[in-house]
Design an enzyme around this catalytic site. Sequence first.
Site, PDB file in Angstrom:
ATOM      1  N   HIS A  66      50.089  -3.825  23.220  1.00 63.00           N
ATOM      2  CA  HIS A  66      50.732  -4.712  24.195  1.00 63.00           C
ATOM      3  C   HIS A  66      52.237  -4.691  23.962  1.00 63.00           C
ATOM      4  CE1 HIS A  66      51.476  -8.218  26.687  1.00 63.00           C
ATOM      5  NE2 HIS A  66      52.016  -8.862  25.675  1.00 63.00           N
ATOM      6  N   ASN A  67      53.011  -4.629  25.061  1.00 58.52           N
ATOM      7  CA  ASN A  67      54.474  -4.609  24.932  1.00 58.52           C
ATOM      8  C   ASN A  67      54.901  -3.662  23.813  1.00 58.52           C
ATOM      9  OD1 ASN A  67      54.639  -6.446  26.998  1.00 58.52           O
ATOM     10  ND2 ASN A  67      55.171  -8.196  25.722  1.00 58.52           N
ATOM     11  N   GLU A  96      51.905   0.191  26.650  1.00 59.43           N
ATOM     12  CA  GLU A  96      52.446  -0.599  27.762  1.00 59.43           C
ATOM     13  C   GLU A  96      53.943  -0.353  27.900  1.00 59.43           C
ATOM     14  OE1 GLU A  96      52.030  -5.011  29.694  1.00 59.43           O
ATOM     15  OE2 GLU A  96      52.322  -4.904  27.532  1.00 59.43           O
ATOM     16  N   ASP A  98      57.090  -1.860  30.220  1.00 61.20           N
ATOM     17  CA  ASP A  98      57.637  -2.794  31.215  1.00 61.20           C
ATOM     18  C   ASP A  98      58.885  -2.169  31.826  1.00 61.20           C
ATOM     19  OD1 ASP A  98      55.672  -4.487  30.428  1.00 61.20           O
ATOM     20  OD2 ASP A  98      56.969  -6.216  30.101  1.00 61.20           O
ATOM     21  N   HIS A 111      61.467  -6.614  27.944  1.00 59.52           N
ATOM     22  CA  HIS A 111      60.626  -7.729  28.351  1.00 59.52           C
ATOM     23  C   HIS A 111      61.407  -8.565  29.355  1.00 59.52           C
ATOM     24  CE1 HIS A 111      57.510 -10.972  27.011  1.00 59.52           C
ATOM     25  NE2 HIS A 111      57.171 -10.340  28.114  1.00 59.52           N
ATOM     26  N   GLU A 145      54.030  -1.861  33.633  1.00 59.43           N
ATOM     27  CA  GLU A 145      54.345  -3.148  34.257  1.00 59.43           C
ATOM     28  C   GLU A 145      55.567  -2.860  35.122  1.00 59.43           C
ATOM     29  OE1 GLU A 145      53.735  -6.694  34.485  1.00 59.43           O
ATOM     30  OE2 GLU A 145      51.805  -5.763  34.181  1.00 59.43           O
TER      31      GLU A 145
END
Length: 510
Positions: A66-67, A96, A98, A111, A145
């Site tokens: 995640h992230n 991931e 973003d 983020h 994302e």
Amino acid sequence: MSKTIASEIIQKYEPIEEVKKQHQMTIEGFIRYMNSNDCLLFKKGCKHVYQDMTHPLSDYFISSSHNTYLISGQLIGPSDLWGYASALVKGCRCLEIDCWDGSQNEPVVYHGHTLTSKILFKTVIQVINKYAFTASDYPVVLSLENHCSPHQQEIMASNLQSILGDTLLSDVLEKFPNELPSPEALKFKILVKNKKIGTIEETIKRLGNDKHGQIVECEEEEDEEYDEEDSEEHINSPMLFPKTKTRKIKIALELSDLVIYTKSEKFKGFRHAQLYQKFNENNSIGELHARKLSKQKAREFISHTNSFITRIYPKATRTDSSNYIPQEFWNVGCQMVALNFQTPGLPMDLQNGKFLDNGGCGYLLKPEILRNPKLNFSPNEFKEYNPTTLLIRLISGFQLPPSYRNDPLVLIEIYGIPDDQTKQQTRVVRKNAFTPRWNETFTFTIHAPEMALVRFVAETQATIGSNEFLGQYTLPLLCMNKGYRTIPLFSKTGDDLDPASLFVYVWYHE
């Protein structure tokens, strides 16, 4: 043990030639053998890819982060390329990214709505291209994302194609036009997970056509990373929640058409998915929502993950990059249980221990109870008439890491379905962390051994507050060798603490 195996062990470890010739072993030779890799708890066979890798992707647990770009907290601190390199070296297969509009027409990764630093999207893809198949030959999924404008989405698509080249999956595999392919069929391929316009068939028709500048608008009900149930935490920071309940998003066809088997689709319930969701569509569900579903509708959840890849991500209030316990979501068959890889602790110990199996390739074939709908399995109501008995005799320790008190004890913890989750501990050995001896036997009843992880934790007893962590080792129960075995210990951050180890005797039904 057969005579042939015994003879091989003598030849390999006995230092005195005269004794070797007599097919005997001295104490020195025996100690060498017991301290060798041949006597480790982890089965040799599990160090290699041995599982059937020809099932569809939905039949596998997939190591997921995640992230991935963050190496500390979620609100401030650096975004770093090392996050991607480190995760890939550890066998992670779902990363991931973003993506946001950057200056000079260069999309950036960070983020959003926070003070975390920014890195260029193209450099992220360059690092992924370099390390993608270092630890595993099996496919890597890039979970985007995507918050970029259509123009910068086109730049993203161009970056993906030019940097990744033939490793980028940009077309349907001939043998899998209407079903998810297998990890074997996707070896050395990188897949893009993102929103997609239309169907695979429509994408195929567009292949070869000039799509530059073509944009399609679609409706998205809410931000994927916004979980309504996070509001229960009474956090109202605008940095955390861009509360866009219904919004129009514009997707560049150039990027959309790079999404083949991993189309992101809003989860609207199990019934809706059963009626309308396509084989190549997958869902991302927030931890709180997923936990409620796993408790209230476990069988429906398992039925859903039989067909569709499901990704679980941490709740937004985990601003310190803490993690949930992944076992609860593996129990209902969720394939991509995404964790903050930069944060050590119990959740990452379970993650690392689980994915030691199958050669550390990042893909684990789910047990049949999670793949066969006819078994009607629920982890919350599981009654097995012939449970497995696991016996562990914790004999001794060797050169445990030094601590202030040096009063060591060992915890043995079982993680699996709720009925199997338990822990037991040894007595405390006073003032001896160098060669502590416990010689205590523990028995566990395991109802679903194919789901169970065993965690050994060495601690030193504290007079005030919690015990001090010394080292741990986690592995799947079915990857445990039987008999007298050595357990290596690892630090909180996953570093090998060699020669620190535990010595045990293990026995269980298979």
